[in-house]
Each structure stands twice: as C-alpha cells, then as structure tokens.
Enzyme design. Structure first.
Site, mmCIF file in Angstrom:
data_model
loop_
_atom_site.group_PDB
_atom_site.id
_atom_site.type_symbol
_atom_site.label_atom_id
_atom_site.label_comp_id
_atom_site.label_asym_id
_atom_site.label_seq_id
_atom_site.Cartn_x
_atom_site.Cartn_y
_atom_site.Cartn_z
ATOM 1 N N ASP A 221 -1.455 -0.294 -12.303
ATOM 2 C CA ASP A 221 -2.505 0.617 -11.853
ATOM 3 C C ASP A 221 -1.928 2.019 -11.669
ATOM 4 O O ASP A 221 -0.883 2.182 -11.046
ATOM 5 C CB ASP A 221 -3.115 0.116 -10.542
ATOM 6 N N HIS B 87 -8.861 12.908 -6.955
ATOM 7 C CA HIS B 87 -8.621 11.778 -6.057
ATOM 8 C C HIS B 87 -7.290 11.945 -5.320
ATOM 9 O O HIS B 87 -7.220 11.775 -4.097
ATOM 10 C CB HIS B 87 -8.629 10.465 -6.845
ATOM 11 N N GLU C 33 -12.474 1.040 -5.494
ATOM 12 C CA GLU C 33 -11.924 2.136 -6.288
ATOM 13 C C GLU C 33 -12.560 2.032 -7.668
ATOM 14 O O GLU C 33 -12.378 1.035 -8.365
ATOM 15 C CB GLU C 33 -10.390 2.067 -6.366
ATOM 16 N N GLU D 29 -12.628 2.618 -11.311
ATOM 17 C CA GLU D 29 -11.588 2.925 -12.295
ATOM 18 C C GLU D 29 -12.029 2.473 -13.686
ATOM 19 O O GLU D 29 -12.946 1.670 -13.840
ATOM 20 C CB GLU D 29 -10.282 2.194 -11.951
ATOM 21 N N ASP E 288 -10.854 -1.670 -8.175
ATOM 22 C CA ASP E 288 -9.580 -2.006 -7.543
ATOM 23 C C ASP E 288 -9.797 -2.061 -6.027
ATOM 24 O O ASP E 288 -9.472 -1.137 -5.299
ATOM 25 C CB ASP E 288 -8.544 -0.942 -7.928
ATOM 26 N N ARG F 235 -7.758 -0.546 3.254
ATOM 27 C CA ARG F 235 -7.032 0.675 3.626
ATOM 28 C C ARG F 235 -6.158 0.490 4.858
ATOM 29 O O ARG F 235 -5.111 1.125 4.966
ATOM 30 C CB ARG F 235 -8.035 1.812 3.883
ATOM 31 N N GLN G 162 -3.116 -1.444 3.711
ATOM 32 C CA GLN G 162 -2.371 -0.541 2.829
ATOM 33 C C GLN G 162 -1.594 0.509 3.631
ATOM 34 O O GLN G 162 -0.413 0.761 3.376
ATOM 35 C CB GLN G 162 -3.367 0.136 1.881
ATOM 36 N N LYS H 203 -3.910 -4.408 -1.873
ATOM 37 C CA LYS H 203 -4.555 -4.275 -3.183
ATOM 38 C C LYS H 203 -4.600 -5.596 -3.951
ATOM 39 O O LYS H 203 -5.426 -5.754 -4.844
ATOM 40 C CB LYS H 203 -3.756 -3.290 -4.052
ATOM 41 N N THR I 19 -8.993 -7.855 -8.042
ATOM 42 C CA THR I 19 -9.340 -6.703 -8.876
ATOM 43 C C THR I 19 -10.412 -7.186 -9.837
ATOM 44 O O THR I 19 -10.194 -8.165 -10.561
ATOM 45 C CB THR I 19 -8.113 -6.215 -9.679
ATOM 46 N N GLU J 227 -12.833 8.397 0.304
ATOM 47 C CA GLU J 227 -13.141 9.816 0.070
ATOM 48 C C GLU J 227 -14.578 10.149 0.481
ATOM 49 O O GLU J 227 -14.827 11.216 1.043
ATOM 50 C CB GLU J 227 -12.924 10.161 -1.400
HETATM 51 CA CA CA Z 1 -6.238 1.863 -7.719
#
Ligand code: CA
Length: 408
Positions: free
Chosen positions: A120, A127, A191, A193, A225, A229, A232, A245, A249, A351
C-alpha cells in the site's frame, strides 16, 4: 458509440459497464466459480464462450479464478478483449452467447484472483499533507522523502476480501488518557484507494521499469483500506502500519483492464523536484482521470479525484522493484488514500472529520467522526471512455459488524 446486441442498460451512454469497459471477475453458477466478463448488469461465462469461439485460449478460463488469464500476458489479454468485444457487438454470435449470460443481481461476489503480495502506497499529496497537519501540526506536513519516492509499506495479502464481505470491527491496544487500553477500535475509518493488479511477474534482481507498466499490470480495482486510527496511532512508530490496517482490505469483484483506460490517461501533476530517472514518466504518464464517489449509508460524502495524485501506478511499480524485488502474478498494490484539494474530496473520515474535531452529520441526524457498527460504505468510480462513453471501476462495498466480546 459502439453498441452491443444486449438489450437493456448496457447501451446507455452513461452506463459504466458498456462494451467499452468489459471488466473481468468470477461468478458462482451451479455451485462452481467461473471466470466471466461483465457487460451491463450481466456476466458472460468465459469458459464455455472461449471453448466455442476462441478454443486456443479456453484453457485460461478452465479454473475457478482469473489467475491463469492474468499470468498469460499482454498478447493474450489483447486477444481475449478483442474477441469478446467482437462477440458482443456482432449479432451473429447472439444465439450462441445469450444462454451464457447470467444476470448479476443477487449473485454472490467472489474474490477474482489469488492475492499474492499486497503493498500500500501513500501517493496523494493532499492526503499526506492533511494527515501531516492533523497528526503533526507543529512541523512540516510533508516528510523530507515524500517528493522523492512513492512512500509505501507491505500489507497483509491474506485478509484482502471481496466487495460485499462484512468487516468486523477490530480490537487492539490504544493509548488512553489513563494509560494503555485494550478493546474495540473507537476510530474505525475508510481509505478510498485505487488498487493495481499484477498479471505478469518479474525476475528477482531485475527492476521493472515504468515503460513495462502495461506488460506487468493487468488492471485496476477500487480498494477500501479499512483503518483503525487509534490502534494505528499507538503502534506505528517506528516501523509503520501493522494491526491497525491488516484486519481487512476490501476490493472490487471486477477488474477493469488497463486496456479500457487509455482514454482516461491524464498528464502528470507538476512535480518539484524532478523525480530520479527511474521515476521519470515524462511523455508517458499513467496518471488516470478516475472520479471516485464515496457513500456512507447511501449518502454521498466525498468525491476524490484520482487525477490529483502525485505519483502514478507505473511509478509505484517501478519504485517497488528498483531494489531488485520481483513482482508475482496476483500482486496487489494500492495507491494510498485518494484526496483532492477540496473538503468534499477527502478520501478518509480522518480528514473529513479533521481528526475527530469536526464531526459530520448524515441525514439520520447522527453526528459521527468515524464508523459506527452497521455502517455501510460503498465506493464507485468512472472515467472518460471513447466516443463519450463512461468506463466504470466496479464498486467496493463493505459493512461494519460489531467487535467480538471480551478483553483477552
Ligand atoms: Ca492506505
């Protein structure tokens, strides 16, 4: 616009899965997974179709997934796509092929290929700057390496799941006000992606250059993904993302081939400093004009523009092999969260809620910063196609189920 003899939506110019797209996937019929190509809202079974009309390639579709087809290489990909396009647009094949078309509604989705290695990246400047400002407000939002190389990490291939699969809220350690805590993640995120699927591998010790992108990479999927948080933030220094993570996925059930995205190629964004020669894509950019939409419980919450990405998929491939690491059939690499410059173009809840400091409210009246149990996230994307057509990247859908009980 090229038309197919299929009735229904497949000939509508804004249908994302008209005859210009033709993504590949796997459908289950009679209990058996079978490779298929999607046209409109139907799937054409490729094993019986090639046995009848393209027998020299029928062996590529004899298994229960796309692995053999992915490994077969660029010439075979062109042969099959050319043949399928001809079959679906020439009325002469209608009688033979109509019985091999299966409506997609209600069919279970299946992971279309065996995921080999999963990597990834972190290739959106918007971002990366947003995350830098949220987590490190007092320092430079971009780290010094960011404009010199596509930053990435190796993920967990065995937990890649197909669109439609539920995702259980992960549990883990986090740093609380009173010390280290253990429990279900309180800040489960998405996420948005784009994922790149490798067809043909490369040899260990020999970098795969940008100019070989279409020789190695077969096509693209959408990729969510999922990210915890809180887990993480506590675990990631110094070696990067791990359990925050790796629990799941999600990817699309259909792979849109690069061959369908020629009209979506866009100029590279300006880059300063100029990339090193192995990352120089001047005149041959694989930036892609994909318009992504993210929906939470049916409501549009973001429209990330993939064309705003700093690094392209071709540069990611060149970078991850420049040290001599090889590619394998089924490798999957994600672009990293796609975010644009505007607020409603951010590809993560981190975000959108600015680190939880600006919760947002859906029409259910429920203010949130991160995902609640039962929330369903759907990502879709389209790109400009030939003669005004639209090219689709199949949706990636996932719903959050509650964490396991207990603390151990
Ligand atoms: Ca990612």
């Amino acid at each position: 616009m090229t038309r197919t003899w299929l009735g229904g939506a497949a000939n509508e110019p804004d249908h994302p899965f008209g005859v210009s797209t033709l993504p590949y996937g796997v459908v289950v019929t009679g209990g058996q997974p079978q490779p298929a190509v999607r046209i409109g809202d139907s799937a054409l079974l490729l094993r019986p179709a090639t046995e009848a009309l393209l027998p020299e390639h029928a062996g590529l579709f004899a298994g229960g997934n796309l692995d053999a087809f992915l490994a077969a290489g660029h010439d075979s990909w062109v042969d099959v796509r050319t043949a399928v396009t001809g079959w679906l647009t020439d009325d002469a094949h209608r009688e033979l092929l109509e019985p091999l078309l299966i409506p997609l509604a209600g069919l279970p989705a299946v992971l279309p290929f065996s995921v080999a290695d999963y990597v990834d990246f972190y290739a959106s400047e918007h971002h990366a700057r947003n995350v830098g400002q949220i987590f490190r407000p007092d320092s430079d939002s971009l780290l010094p390496n960011w404009k010199h190389l596509p930053v990435g990490y190796h993920g967990r291939a065995g937990t890649v799941v197909v669109s439609g699969a539920d995702v259980r809220r992960p549990r883990g350690q986090r740093k609380g006000a009173e010390g280290v805590e253990f429990g279900p993640s309180k800040s489960l995120d998405i996420e948005a992606e784009v994922g790149f699927v490798v067809g043909v591998g490369s040899s260990q010790g020999r970098p795969a250059p940008i100019t070989d992108f279409t020789r190695h990479v077969f096509g693209v999927v959408l990729l969510n993904d999922w990210s915890a948080r809180d887990i993480q933030a506590w675990e990631y220094v110094p070696l990067g993302p791990f359990l925050g993570k790796s629990f799941a996925t999600s990817i699309s059930a259909w792979i849109t081939p690069l061959a369908a995205l020629e009209t979506a190629r866009a100029p590279a964004v300006p880059r300063e400093p100029a990339p090193l020669p192995y990352l120089d894509d001047t005149g041959d950019s694989w930036n892609l004009d994909l318009s992504i939409e993210v929906r939470l419980n049916g409501e549009l919450i973001s429209r990330p523009p993939f064309a705003a990405m700093y690094w392209t998929g071709a540069q990611m491939m060149a970078h991850m092999t420049v040290n001599g690491a090889s590619l394998r059939t089924g490798d999957l690499f994600g672009s990293g969260t796609v975010s644009g410059p505007e607020r409603d173009q951010r590809g993560s809840l981190l975000e959108l809620s600015w680190g939880g400091s600006q919760p947002f409210t859906l029409s259910d009246g429920f203010a949130r910063s991160y995902l609640a149990d039962g929330d369903e996230v759907v990502m879709t994307a389209t790109a400009p196609g030939p003669e005004g057509a639209r090219i689709g990247i199949a949706e990636v859908r996932g719903r959050i189920t509650s964490a396991l009980d207990g603390t151990g």
